[in-house]
Design a protein around this motif. Structure first.
Motif, PDB file in Angstrom:
ATOM      1  N   GLY A 188      -9.589  14.678  -6.762  1.00 21.16           N
ATOM      2  CA  GLY A 188      -8.514  13.522  -6.596  1.00 21.16           C
ATOM      3  C   GLY A 188      -7.391  14.209  -5.858  1.00 21.16           C
ATOM      4  O   GLY A 188      -7.487  15.473  -5.299  1.00 21.16           O
ATOM      5  N   TYR A 189      -6.227  13.566  -5.545  1.00 23.82           N
ATOM      6  CA  TYR A 189      -5.264  14.164  -4.726  1.00 23.82           C
ATOM      7  C   TYR A 189      -3.684  13.189  -5.359  1.00 23.82           C
ATOM      8  O   TYR A 189      -3.896  12.447  -5.741  1.00 23.82           O
ATOM      9  N   VAL A 190      -2.621  13.532  -4.972  1.00 20.91           N
ATOM     10  CA  VAL A 190      -1.479  12.970  -4.987  1.00 20.91           C
ATOM     11  C   VAL A 190      -1.247  12.232  -3.812  1.00 20.91           C
ATOM     12  O   VAL A 190      -1.297  12.717  -2.791  1.00 20.91           O
ATOM     13  N   THR A 191      -0.875  10.881  -4.216  1.00 22.18           N
ATOM     14  CA  THR A 191      -0.869   9.819  -3.066  1.00 22.18           C
ATOM     15  C   THR A 191       0.599   9.420  -2.982  1.00 22.18           C
ATOM     16  O   THR A 191       1.550  10.018  -3.687  1.00 22.18           O
ATOM     17  N   THR A 192       0.950   8.510  -2.033  1.00 22.07           N
ATOM     18  CA  THR A 192       2.349   8.193  -1.829  1.00 22.07           C
ATOM     19  C   THR A 192       2.371   6.902  -2.821  1.00 22.07           C
ATOM     20  O   THR A 192       3.625   6.602  -3.302  1.00 22.07           O
ATOM     21  N   GLY A 193       1.627   6.431  -3.630  1.00 23.42           N
ATOM     22  CA  GLY A 193       1.601   5.692  -4.689  1.00 23.42           C
ATOM     23  C   GLY A 193       0.412   4.823  -4.992  1.00 23.42           C
ATOM     24  O   GLY A 193      -0.687   5.139  -4.414  1.00 23.42           O
ATOM     25  N   GLY A 194       0.405   3.836  -5.978  1.00 21.72           N
ATOM     26  CA  GLY A 194      -0.684   2.916  -6.405  1.00 21.72           C
ATOM     27  C   GLY A 194      -1.605   2.464  -5.194  1.00 21.72           C
ATOM     28  O   GLY A 194      -2.796   2.271  -5.071  1.00 21.72           O
ATOM     29  N   THR A 195      -0.921   1.909  -4.051  1.00 19.60           N
ATOM     30  CA  THR A 195      -1.366   1.196  -2.905  1.00 19.60           C
ATOM     31  C   THR A 195      -2.530   2.261  -2.292  1.00 19.60           C
ATOM     32  O   THR A 195      -3.619   1.988  -1.964  1.00 19.60           O
ATOM     33  N   GLU A 196      -1.902   3.485  -1.937  1.00 20.50           N
ATOM     34  CA  GLU A 196      -2.799   4.420  -1.337  1.00 20.50           C
ATOM     35  C   GLU A 196      -3.874   4.799  -2.221  1.00 20.50           C
ATOM     36  O   GLU A 196      -4.968   5.192  -1.628  1.00 20.50           O
ATOM     37  N   GLY A 197      -3.689   4.988  -3.578  1.00 18.57           N
ATOM     38  CA  GLY A 197      -4.658   5.198  -4.232  1.00 18.57           C
ATOM     39  C   GLY A 197      -5.728   4.295  -4.432  1.00 18.57           C
ATOM     40  O   GLY A 197      -7.088   4.482  -4.209  1.00 18.57           O
ATOM     41  N   ASN A 198      -5.311   2.813  -4.241  1.00 15.02           N
ATOM     42  CA  ASN A 198      -6.413   1.872  -4.309  1.00 15.02           C
ATOM     43  C   ASN A 198      -7.018   2.242  -2.934  1.00 15.02           C
ATOM     44  O   ASN A 198      -8.318   1.816  -2.887  1.00 15.02           O
ATOM     45  N   LEU A 199      -6.403   2.148  -1.983  1.00 10.06           N
ATOM     46  CA  LEU A 199      -7.035   2.379  -0.355  1.00 10.06           C
ATOM     47  C   LEU A 199      -8.231   3.381  -0.426  1.00 10.06           C
ATOM     48  O   LEU A 199      -9.127   3.262   0.014  1.00 10.06           O
ATOM     49  N   SER A 200      -7.806   4.671  -0.944  1.00 11.36           N
ATOM     50  CA  SER A 200      -8.719   5.740  -1.011  1.00 11.36           C
ATOM     51  C   SER A 200      -9.849   5.330  -1.976  1.00 11.36           C
ATOM     52  O   SER A 200     -11.050   5.753  -1.234  1.00 11.36           O
ATOM     53  N   ALA A 201      -9.652   5.031  -2.946  1.00 13.68           N
ATOM     54  CA  ALA A 201     -11.014   4.733  -3.923  1.00 13.68           C
ATOM     55  C   ALA A 201     -11.714   3.651  -3.275  1.00 13.68           C
ATOM     56  O   ALA A 201     -12.917   3.700  -3.152  1.00 13.68           O
ATOM     57  N   SER A 220      -1.880  -5.232  -3.118  1.00 10.47           N
ATOM     58  CA  SER A 220      -2.302  -4.638  -2.330  1.00 10.47           C
ATOM     59  C   SER A 220      -3.944  -4.858  -2.057  1.00 10.47           C
ATOM     60  O   SER A 220      -4.577  -4.190  -1.024  1.00 10.47           O
ATOM     61  N   ILE A 221      -4.603  -5.298  -3.274  1.00  7.93           N
ATOM     62  CA  ILE A 221      -6.125  -5.421  -3.055  1.00  7.93           C
ATOM     63  C   ILE A 221      -6.683  -6.366  -1.766  1.00  7.93           C
ATOM     64  O   ILE A 221      -7.373  -5.804  -1.199  1.00  7.93           O
ATOM     65  N   PRO A 222      -6.147  -7.648  -1.744  1.00  8.10           N
ATOM     66  CA  PRO A 222      -6.611  -8.375  -0.667  1.00  8.10           C
ATOM     67  C   PRO A 222      -6.183  -7.612   0.665  1.00  8.10           C
ATOM     68  O   PRO A 222      -6.900  -7.773   1.611  1.00  8.10           O
ATOM     69  N   LYS A 223      -5.049  -7.146   0.794  1.00  6.50           N
ATOM     70  CA  LYS A 223      -4.577  -6.188   1.958  1.00  6.50           C
ATOM     71  C   LYS A 223      -5.562  -5.128   2.411  1.00  6.50           C
ATOM     72  O   LYS A 223      -6.103  -5.042   3.462  1.00  6.50           O
ATOM     73  N   ILE A 224      -5.999  -4.473   1.561  1.00  5.49           N
ATOM     74  CA  ILE A 224      -7.031  -3.381   1.576  1.00  5.49           C
ATOM     75  C   ILE A 224      -8.316  -3.785   1.922  1.00  5.49           C
ATOM     76  O   ILE A 224      -8.785  -3.393   2.917  1.00  5.49           O
ATOM     77  N   ILE A 225      -8.949  -4.947   1.435  1.00  4.54           N
ATOM     78  CA  ILE A 225      -9.897  -5.641   1.681  1.00  4.54           C
ATOM     79  C   ILE A 225      -9.852  -5.885   3.339  1.00  4.54           C
ATOM     80  O   ILE A 225     -11.108  -5.631   3.904  1.00  4.54           O
ATOM     81  N   GLU A 226      -8.995  -6.506   3.579  1.00  3.61           N
ATOM     82  CA  GLU A 226      -8.992  -6.973   5.018  1.00  3.61           C
ATOM     83  C   GLU A 226      -8.820  -5.580   5.720  1.00  3.61           C
ATOM     84  O   GLU A 226      -9.391  -5.623   7.142  1.00  3.61           O
ATOM     85  N   MET A 227      -8.165  -4.409   5.617  1.00  6.00           N
ATOM     86  CA  MET A 227      -8.102  -3.309   6.328  1.00  6.00           C
ATOM     87  C   MET A 227      -9.550  -2.627   6.551  1.00  6.00           C
ATOM     88  O   MET A 227      -9.858  -2.170   7.406  1.00  6.00           O
ATOM     89  N   LEU A 228     -10.379  -2.792   5.405  1.00  6.56           N
ATOM     90  CA  LEU A 228     -11.808  -2.480   5.151  1.00  6.56           C
ATOM     91  C   LEU A 228     -12.644  -3.153   6.205  1.00  6.56           C
ATOM     92  O   LEU A 228     -13.893  -2.844   6.353  1.00  6.56           O
ATOM     93  N   GLY A 229     -12.204  -4.281   6.163  1.00  9.41           N
ATOM     94  CA  GLY A 229     -13.179  -5.219   6.811  1.00  9.41           C
ATOM     95  C   GLY A 229     -14.371  -5.876   5.886  1.00  9.41           C
ATOM     96  O   GLY A 229     -15.328  -5.948   6.441  1.00  9.41           O
ATOM     97  N   ALA A 230     -14.127  -5.702   4.831  1.00 10.91           N
ATOM     98  CA  ALA A 230     -14.928  -6.036   3.714  1.00 10.91           C
ATOM     99  C   ALA A 230     -14.712  -7.381   3.364  1.00 10.91           C
ATOM    100  O   ALA A 230     -14.107  -8.239   3.828  1.00 10.91           O
ATOM    101  N   ARG A 231     -15.569  -7.723   2.444  1.00  8.95           N
ATOM    102  CA  ARG A 231     -15.884  -9.229   1.710  1.00  8.95           C
ATOM    103  C   ARG A 231     -15.130  -9.195   0.445  1.00  8.95           C
ATOM    104  O   ARG A 231     -15.673  -8.669  -0.321  1.00  8.95           O
ATOM    105  N   GLY A 232     -14.051 -10.173   0.312  1.00 12.95           N
ATOM    106  CA  GLY A 232     -13.544  -9.939  -1.126  1.00 12.95           C
ATOM    107  C   GLY A 232     -13.871 -11.260  -1.835  1.00 12.95           C
ATOM    108  O   GLY A 232     -14.124 -12.291  -1.244  1.00 12.95           O
ATOM    109  N   VAL A 233     -13.957 -11.359  -3.153  1.00 11.19           N
ATOM    110  CA  VAL A 233     -14.305 -12.249  -3.964  1.00 11.19           C
ATOM    111  C   VAL A 233     -13.210 -12.421  -5.133  1.00 11.19           C
ATOM    112  O   VAL A 233     -12.996 -11.618  -5.914  1.00 11.19           O
ATOM    113  N   VAL A 234     -12.465 -13.719  -5.040  1.00 10.11           N
ATOM    114  CA  VAL A 234     -11.149 -13.659  -5.926  1.00 10.11           C
ATOM    115  C   VAL A 234     -11.888 -14.287  -7.307  1.00 10.11           C
ATOM    116  O   VAL A 234     -12.645 -15.197  -7.480  1.00 10.11           O
TER     117      VAL A 234
END
Length: 417
Positions: free
Chosen positions: A106-119, A141-155
């Motif tokens: 693990g590491y120290v992040t800028t906050g929860g959003t970066e932690g979600n993105l890293s994981a 942050s979750i749908p934003k991260i999914i878009e950044m990853l080019g992944a498929r999200g399911v709500v």
């Protein structure tokens, strides 16, 4: 005597945005910002930042230097850094979560959003065809991260109390059962501080024999309190692959930060960077070493027992707040573990004074460590004084009583509950 200037007329404030042309009265601008913060503090009870910890010693000793924790926390070279403190923070949190000593990173992040993105980035690299499931109450942050990853999200739908609807999760997983699954569970949703039950999530994935999975817990607010209770664990039985927590919430660090923990066995190898002589394992590369020092200071000063006491005091205040509001005629509730108290959205006059979080006809206040009985009493007094006599809660707002859901009984399962 010269009258004190009003905030809007403080010298240099209006010109502060034009650094290229107009001389700025730097002292006046800084004084104004500090005065604004001091004025707002007594009525800021809607967002989760603890205010009971004193970080001035760290800021005085280290705050005037650059502390760049570039690269992996285990790297040792480079500019002045606080990686040894970062490693201590990671170890303390991982131990508190019962994370296996031979399978943690693990590491120290800028906050929860970066932690979600890293994981989620680590999970998506390992399972590139996976569907990422998240509830309607998950962090924005979750749908934003999914878009950044080019992944498929399911709500997946969440109940009125904020907890994930596991029956709807089963419907969604059944439809996509041929694909691997990355599921984002939340431990402390933004409006109600609900906690998704990871045991029930795993049961759904097992029922449909999902081929490959990663369970991530976004525990920005509630992660440390639940870990101190033993209610959130990352041991081998938990099935949880990663977790993120915030540092500026429960630990009250005066700069946005957090910690992400990922099972080391679920990450791919990182790339060495010749220029910095470090491993490129983090999202941002250069990272704030001051944040790591502040987190270390908060933990070292109070320890587990001190922080357990802070959790207990905050929960007692939240229970007091529910009693105070309901006695005054305002329906309010909280999850048993939560600092967050949910109530009908107060009239505009109350919201103009008190900083609350509001989503349509539901609002909340959060009894973070450092919030006082006096603040709660003053809020309830303003609330009752503003309500029209005989009108009760929602006077002029007849829909209010309908929108105050009650939390579901807590399941016996471990994991995220």
């Amino acid at each position: 005597m010269t009258p004190t200037p009003t905030p809007a007329r403080l010298p240099g404030l209006a010109e502060a945005a034009d650094l290229g042309r107009t001389p700025v009265d730097i002292t006046a601008v800084l004084d104004h910002l500090a005065a604004e913060a001091d004025t707002a503090a007594p009525t800021s009870i809607g967002f989760p930042g603890a205010v009971d910890l004193d970080h001035r010693e760290v800021m005085a000793r280290l705050g005037h230097r650059l502390w760049n924790n570039i690269g992996d926390p285990t790297d040792t070279g480079g500019t002045p850094h606080t990686r040894v403190l970062e490693q201590a923070v990671i170890a303390w949190l991982a131990d508190t979560l019962y994370m296996p000593a031979d399978d943690r990173w693990g590491y120290v992040t800028t906050g929860g959003t970066e932690g979600n993105l890293s994981a989620l980035h680590a999970a998506h690299r390992r399972l590139p065809t996976a569907r990422i499931y998240y509830s309607t109450a998950a962090h924005y942050s979750i749908p934003k991260i999914i878009e950044m990853l080019g992944a498929r999200g399911v709500v997946v739908e969440a109940g009125a109390d904020g907890e994930m609807d596991y029956d709807h999760l089963a419907v969604r997983v059944r439809r996509h059962r041929r694909w691997p699954a990355i599921v984002v569970a939340t431990a402390g949703t933004t409006m109600t501080e609900a906690v998704d039950d990871t045991t029930r999530i795993r049961a759904v994935l097992d029922a449909f024999e999902v081929p490959g999975r990663h369970l991530h817990v976004d525990a920005a607010l509630s992660g440390i309190p639940l870990a101190l209770d033993g209610q959130l664990r990352l041991d081998d039985d938990s099935g949880i692959g990663s977790v993120t927590v915030s540092g500026h919430k429960f630990l009250g660090v005066p700069t946005p930060c957090g910690v992400v923990l990922i099972r080391d066995s679920l990450r791919r190898d990182s790339t060495p960077v010749t220029y910095t002589a470090t491993l490129d394992t983090t999202v941002t590369g250069s990272r704030c070493g001051l944040a790591a020092a502040l987190l270390w200071h908060a933990i070292a000063t109070h320890g587990r027992e001190g922080h357990r006491w802070r959790v207990s005091e905050a929960r007692h205040l939240a229970a007091y707040t529910v009693d105070k509001l309901t006695t005054a005629g305002w329906p309010a509730w909280r999850h048993p573990h939560a600092f967050t108290v949910v109530l009908p959205t107060p009239p505009a006059a109350v919201r103009a004074k008190w900083l609350l979080a509001t989503n349509d006809d539901v609002s909340h206040l959060i009894c973070m460590p450092g919030v006082t009985h006096g603040q709660i009493d003053a809020f309830v007094t303003d609330l009752t004084d503003t309500t029209e006599p005989g009108g009760g809660p929602g006077s002029g707002y007849p829909h209010h009583p309908r929108v105050i859901p009650r939390p579901r009984p807590a399941p016996a399962g471990r994991g995220g509950q």
